[in-house]
Enzyme design. Sequence first.
Site, PDB file in Angstrom:
ATOM      1  CG  PHE A  69     122.827  71.015   3.926  1.00 30.26           C
ATOM      2  CD1 PHE A  69     122.066  70.187   4.735  1.00 30.26           C
ATOM      3  CD2 PHE A  69     123.561  70.438   2.902  1.00 30.26           C
ATOM      4  CE1 PHE A  69     122.050  68.809   4.539  1.00 30.26           C
ATOM      5  CE2 PHE A  69     123.542  69.066   2.686  1.00 30.26           C
ATOM      6  CZ  PHE A  69     122.777  68.250   3.502  1.00 30.26           C
ATOM      7  CB  CYS A  77     131.968  72.409   9.228  1.00 28.73           C
ATOM      8  SG  CYS A  77     130.366  71.730   9.695  1.00 28.73           S
ATOM      9  CG  ASP A 102     118.228  74.665   6.007  1.00 22.36           C
ATOM     10  OD1 ASP A 102     119.456  74.867   5.887  1.00 22.36           O
ATOM     11  OD2 ASP A 102     117.702  74.293   7.071  1.00 22.36           O
ATOM     12  CB  SER A 103     115.648  70.149   7.214  1.00 25.80           C
ATOM     13  OG  SER A 103     116.664  70.489   8.138  1.00 25.80           O
ATOM     14  NE  ARG A 108     128.769  84.142   3.435  1.00 26.18           N
ATOM     15  CZ  ARG A 108     129.037  83.670   4.650  1.00 26.18           C
ATOM     16  NH1 ARG A 108     128.675  82.429   4.964  1.00 26.18           N
ATOM     17  NH2 ARG A 108     129.662  84.405   5.548  1.00 26.18           N
ATOM     18  CG  ASP A 162     128.323  74.938   4.167  1.00 21.54           C
ATOM     19  OD1 ASP A 162     129.152  74.206   4.737  1.00 21.54           O
ATOM     20  OD2 ASP A 162     128.067  76.094   4.542  1.00 21.54           O
TER      21      ASP A 162
END
Length: 397
Positions: free
Chosen positions: A228, A341, A250-251, A212, A301
């Site tokens: 995301f 990830c 984002d969802s 970040r 991400d």
Amino acid sequence: MAQLILLPGKERSAFKQHHPWLFAGSVGRLEGRARPGDTVEVLADNLRPLGRAAYSPQSQIRARFWTFDADESVDDAFFKRRIAAAVERRQALPDLRGQQGLRLIHAESDGLPGVIADQYGDTVVVQLTSAGADKWRKAIVAGLLKATGCARIYERSDSDVRGLEGLEPTTGWLHGAAPATVLAIKENGVKLAVDIVGGHKTGFYLDQRDNRALLGQLAAGKDVLNCFCYTGGFSLQALAGGAASVLSIDSSGPALAQAQANLALNPQLPAQRAEWREADVFQALRDFRKDGRLFDLIVLDPPKFAPSAAHAERAARAYKDINVLGCRLLKPGGLLMTYSCSGGIGLELFQKIVAGAAHDAGREARIVRRLAGAADHPIALNFPEGEYLKGLLVQVD
């Protein structure tokens, strides 16, 4: 103490490589009685002692080594020493000093399989994912209190992997009580609220701290797309770095609401440059492609597409699709920060996926930097599986 005796030749990883996991296929027999989480003595087939481990009869990982010293006792003092050592290692690293959000214990990589502990200010959140860690809950809490002097400890042992150990989810306060105000940390000059009760993982993605910060250094004057985005950690750093615009997708409506609340915690940031959109990321990127919208810098991400190697093939397709879309939406010379990830996707495979995505997008691309977790998420050399987060900073022509 019961004895776990290995099949012939199966002591190689334990004795020579000190890998902390013993799989069911390596075990010959159990002599004596052991309940889930009990400490057992591990022996080679010739009865040579190899160490002591936590027994987990319902898991394919049948035992996790606490120690490779066959004479070391696994007791309250053991956990006090291991936890103190983990905290001291982080205090020795200049980049981690003074961080308000910090991973204190990173499971196997800190010699404590199944134990995760994250500190947010004066609050520690602990996650116990193995039968052995669950068995020693009280000792772990006592060790954390001693090593940190924290005001409160909350347990977030609600991850799916506990089911593989035959454990039920469990959450709640282990020491102290909920803080009277919103729990928040300051990271690289940006204030962020942390939902330790309902948020992902232990409440926040501390592993991405350095990445970040890097985004903030790259964002000046750029149109940034953060996919995301969760609660906006990357987005706020981009704004702090002087981005011309930041579109975050984002969802999850609740995650976006928290992201906007985080922005409100930082009145110094230019809120008018931020746009928040609740949508399926894959569809949103396709829509941008149709509309001809381009960006200077894109962050991908996504959540864990491959929790294990068994899911790798399906996950690879998802990573390929999202990176193809990302490459197509970048202006010439634009930057793609792309991550996985998923433990089931190794770094070499991930790089091949991104390379294939750039090719399918008809773009030339090069790796500018390899990205990984922050220093408080170490990777033990005897446990390469600990390297779950991997990323690439790619420049796309």
